[in-house]
Scaffold this motif. Structure first.
Motif, PDB file in Angstrom:
ATOM      1  N   ARG A 137       9.880  10.633   8.665  1.00 22.18           N
ATOM      2  CA  ARG A 137       9.221   9.383   8.247  1.00 22.18           C
ATOM      3  C   ARG A 137       7.783   9.300   8.736  1.00 22.18           C
ATOM      4  O   ARG A 137       6.985   8.555   8.174  1.00 22.18           O
ATOM      5  CB  ARG A 137      10.024   8.175   8.680  1.00 22.18           C
ATOM      6  N   ASP A 138       7.429  10.066   9.766  1.00 24.28           N
ATOM      7  CA  ASP A 138       6.062  10.034  10.287  1.00 24.28           C
ATOM      8  C   ASP A 138       5.077  10.749   9.360  1.00 24.28           C
ATOM      9  O   ASP A 138       3.867  10.612   9.539  1.00 24.28           O
ATOM     10  CB  ASP A 138       6.003  10.671  11.682  1.00 24.28           C
ATOM     11  N   ARG A 139       5.582  11.504   8.393  1.00 23.62           N
ATOM     12  CA  ARG A 139       4.707  12.229   7.470  1.00 23.62           C
ATOM     13  C   ARG A 139       4.511  11.505   6.137  1.00 23.62           C
ATOM     14  O   ARG A 139       3.921  12.059   5.215  1.00 23.62           O
ATOM     15  CB  ARG A 139       5.264  13.634   7.225  1.00 23.62           C
ATOM     16  N   VAL A 140       4.980  10.261   6.029  1.00 30.06           N
ATOM     17  CA  VAL A 140       4.784   9.492   4.800  1.00 30.06           C
ATOM     18  C   VAL A 140       3.291   9.176   4.662  1.00 30.06           C
ATOM     19  O   VAL A 140       2.665   8.685   5.595  1.00 30.06           O
ATOM     20  CB  VAL A 140       5.598   8.174   4.828  1.00 30.06           C
ATOM     21  N   GLU A 141       2.733   9.493   3.492  1.00 24.98           N
ATOM     22  CA  GLU A 141       1.333   9.163   3.216  1.00 24.98           C
ATOM     23  C   GLU A 141       1.301   7.840   2.458  1.00 24.98           C
ATOM     24  O   GLU A 141       2.068   7.638   1.518  1.00 24.98           O
ATOM     25  CB  GLU A 141       0.678  10.259   2.381  1.00 24.98           C
ATOM     26  N   ARG A 142       0.414   6.946   2.855  1.00 24.98           N
ATOM     27  CA  ARG A 142       0.315   5.611   2.258  1.00 24.98           C
ATOM     28  C   ARG A 142      -1.048   5.429   1.591  1.00 24.98           C
ATOM     29  O   ARG A 142      -2.063   5.744   2.190  1.00 24.98           O
ATOM     30  CB  ARG A 142       0.461   4.545   3.341  1.00 24.98           C
ATOM     31  N   ARG A 143      -1.016   4.898   0.369  1.00 28.66           N
ATOM     32  CA  ARG A 143      -2.259   4.592  -0.337  1.00 28.66           C
ATOM     33  C   ARG A 143      -2.133   3.227  -1.007  1.00 28.66           C
ATOM     34  O   ARG A 143      -1.555   3.124  -2.088  1.00 28.66           O
ATOM     35  CB  ARG A 143      -2.549   5.661  -1.397  1.00 28.66           C
ATOM     36  N   PRO A 144      -2.702   2.188  -0.388  1.00 29.68           N
ATOM     37  CA  PRO A 144      -2.671   0.872  -1.043  1.00 29.68           C
ATOM     38  C   PRO A 144      -3.623   0.851  -2.239  1.00 29.68           C
ATOM     39  O   PRO A 144      -4.636   1.553  -2.237  1.00 29.68           O
ATOM     40  CB  PRO A 144      -3.145  -0.095   0.051  1.00 29.68           C
ATOM     41  N   SER A 145      -3.302   0.058  -3.237  1.00 31.15           N
ATOM     42  CA  SER A 145      -4.182  -0.093  -4.395  1.00 31.15           C
ATOM     43  C   SER A 145      -5.443  -0.858  -3.961  1.00 31.15           C
ATOM     44  O   SER A 145      -5.471  -1.486  -2.902  1.00 31.15           O
ATOM     45  CB  SER A 145      -3.466  -0.839  -5.518  1.00 31.15           C
ATOM     46  N   LYS A 146      -6.466  -0.810  -4.805  1.00 29.49           N
ATOM     47  CA  LYS A 146      -7.725  -1.498  -4.473  1.00 29.49           C
ATOM     48  C   LYS A 146      -7.502  -2.973  -4.189  1.00 29.49           C
ATOM     49  O   LYS A 146      -8.065  -3.520  -3.261  1.00 29.49           O
ATOM     50  CB  LYS A 146      -8.732  -1.340  -5.617  1.00 29.49           C
ATOM     51  N   GLY A 147      -6.683  -3.606  -4.998  1.00 26.34           N
ATOM     52  CA  GLY A 147      -6.422  -5.033  -4.811  1.00 26.34           C
ATOM     53  C   GLY A 147      -5.384  -5.329  -3.745  1.00 26.34           C
ATOM     54  O   GLY A 147      -5.175  -6.483  -3.376  1.00 26.34           O
ATOM     55  N   GLY A 148      -4.730  -4.276  -3.260  1.00 25.23           N
ATOM     56  CA  GLY A 148      -3.731  -4.467  -2.215  1.00 25.23           C
ATOM     57  C   GLY A 148      -2.379  -4.934  -2.704  1.00 25.23           C
ATOM     58  O   GLY A 148      -1.471  -5.187  -1.902  1.00 25.23           O
ATOM     59  N   ASN A 149      -2.206  -5.050  -4.031  1.00 26.44           N
ATOM     60  CA  ASN A 149      -0.933  -5.535  -4.568  1.00 26.44           C
ATOM     61  C   ASN A 149       0.136  -4.452  -4.637  1.00 26.44           C
ATOM     62  O   ASN A 149       1.323  -4.759  -4.666  1.00 26.44           O
ATOM     63  CB  ASN A 149      -1.128  -6.125  -5.968  1.00 26.44           C
ATOM     64  N   TYR A 150      -0.294  -3.197  -4.704  1.00 28.76           N
ATOM     65  CA  TYR A 150       0.636  -2.081  -4.834  1.00 28.76           C
ATOM     66  C   TYR A 150       0.432  -1.090  -3.701  1.00 28.76           C
ATOM     67  O   TYR A 150      -0.644  -1.021  -3.106  1.00 28.76           O
ATOM     68  CB  TYR A 150       0.455  -1.367  -6.189  1.00 28.76           C
ATOM     69  N   LEU A 151       1.483  -0.324  -3.437  1.00 26.26           N
ATOM     70  CA  LEU A 151       1.417   0.700  -2.403  1.00 26.26           C
ATOM     71  C   LEU A 151       1.960   1.997  -2.979  1.00 26.26           C
ATOM     72  O   LEU A 151       3.057   2.024  -3.541  1.00 26.26           O
ATOM     73  CB  LEU A 151       2.248   0.278  -1.184  1.00 26.26           C
ATOM     74  N   GLY A 152       1.171   3.056  -2.852  1.00 25.16           N
ATOM     75  CA  GLY A 152       1.619   4.384  -3.249  1.00 25.16           C
ATOM     76  C   GLY A 152       2.052   5.139  -2.010  1.00 25.16           C
ATOM     77  O   GLY A 152       1.322   5.165  -1.012  1.00 25.16           O
ATOM     78  N   LEU A 153       3.230   5.714  -2.049  1.00 26.56           N
ATOM     79  CA  LEU A 153       3.743   6.510  -0.941  1.00 26.56           C
ATOM     80  C   LEU A 153       3.958   7.936  -1.418  1.00 26.56           C
ATOM     81  O   LEU A 153       4.442   8.147  -2.532  1.00 26.56           O
ATOM     82  CB  LEU A 153       5.085   5.967  -0.449  1.00 26.56           C
TER      83      LEU A 153
END
Length: 91
Positions: free
Chosen positions: A46-62
């Motif tokens: 779980r420590d290797r999960v990459e997180r990318r929030p959307s510009k507006g912050g409404n969505y999260l890409g993992l």
């Protein structure tokens, strides 16, 4: 879906296999995805999960990287993630 003989697979098993999952940036989304990953890969880190929030912050890409052991495992993992109520897209 037709079975692909192992010698014709583009993936060597076992191997590290990244999967991108997008969903609403809400409490519990990442933990839900980690929980699914652990069902299919008990050694999932779980420590290797990459997180990318959307510009507006409404969505999260993992991006989760699981140890792929078979085509069947990956198919079932994609099916489970795709039908999860918190998931919008799986790539």
């Amino acid at each position: 879906m037709a079975d692909i003989p192992p010698e014709q697979s583009l993936i060597e098993y076992p191997s590290a296999f990244p999967i991108k999952v997008m969903g609403a940036h809400v409490e519990g989304f990442e933990e839900a995805i980690v929980s699914v990953a652990l069902r299919f890969d008990p050694e999932f880190d779980r420590d290797r999960v990459e997180r990318r929030p959307s510009k507006g912050g409404n969505y999260l890409g993992l991006t989760i990287t699981v140890t792929a052991t078979s085509r069947e495992q990956l198919d079932e993992l994609y099916r489970t993630l795709s039908t999860h109520p918190m998931v919008k897209v799986v790539l």
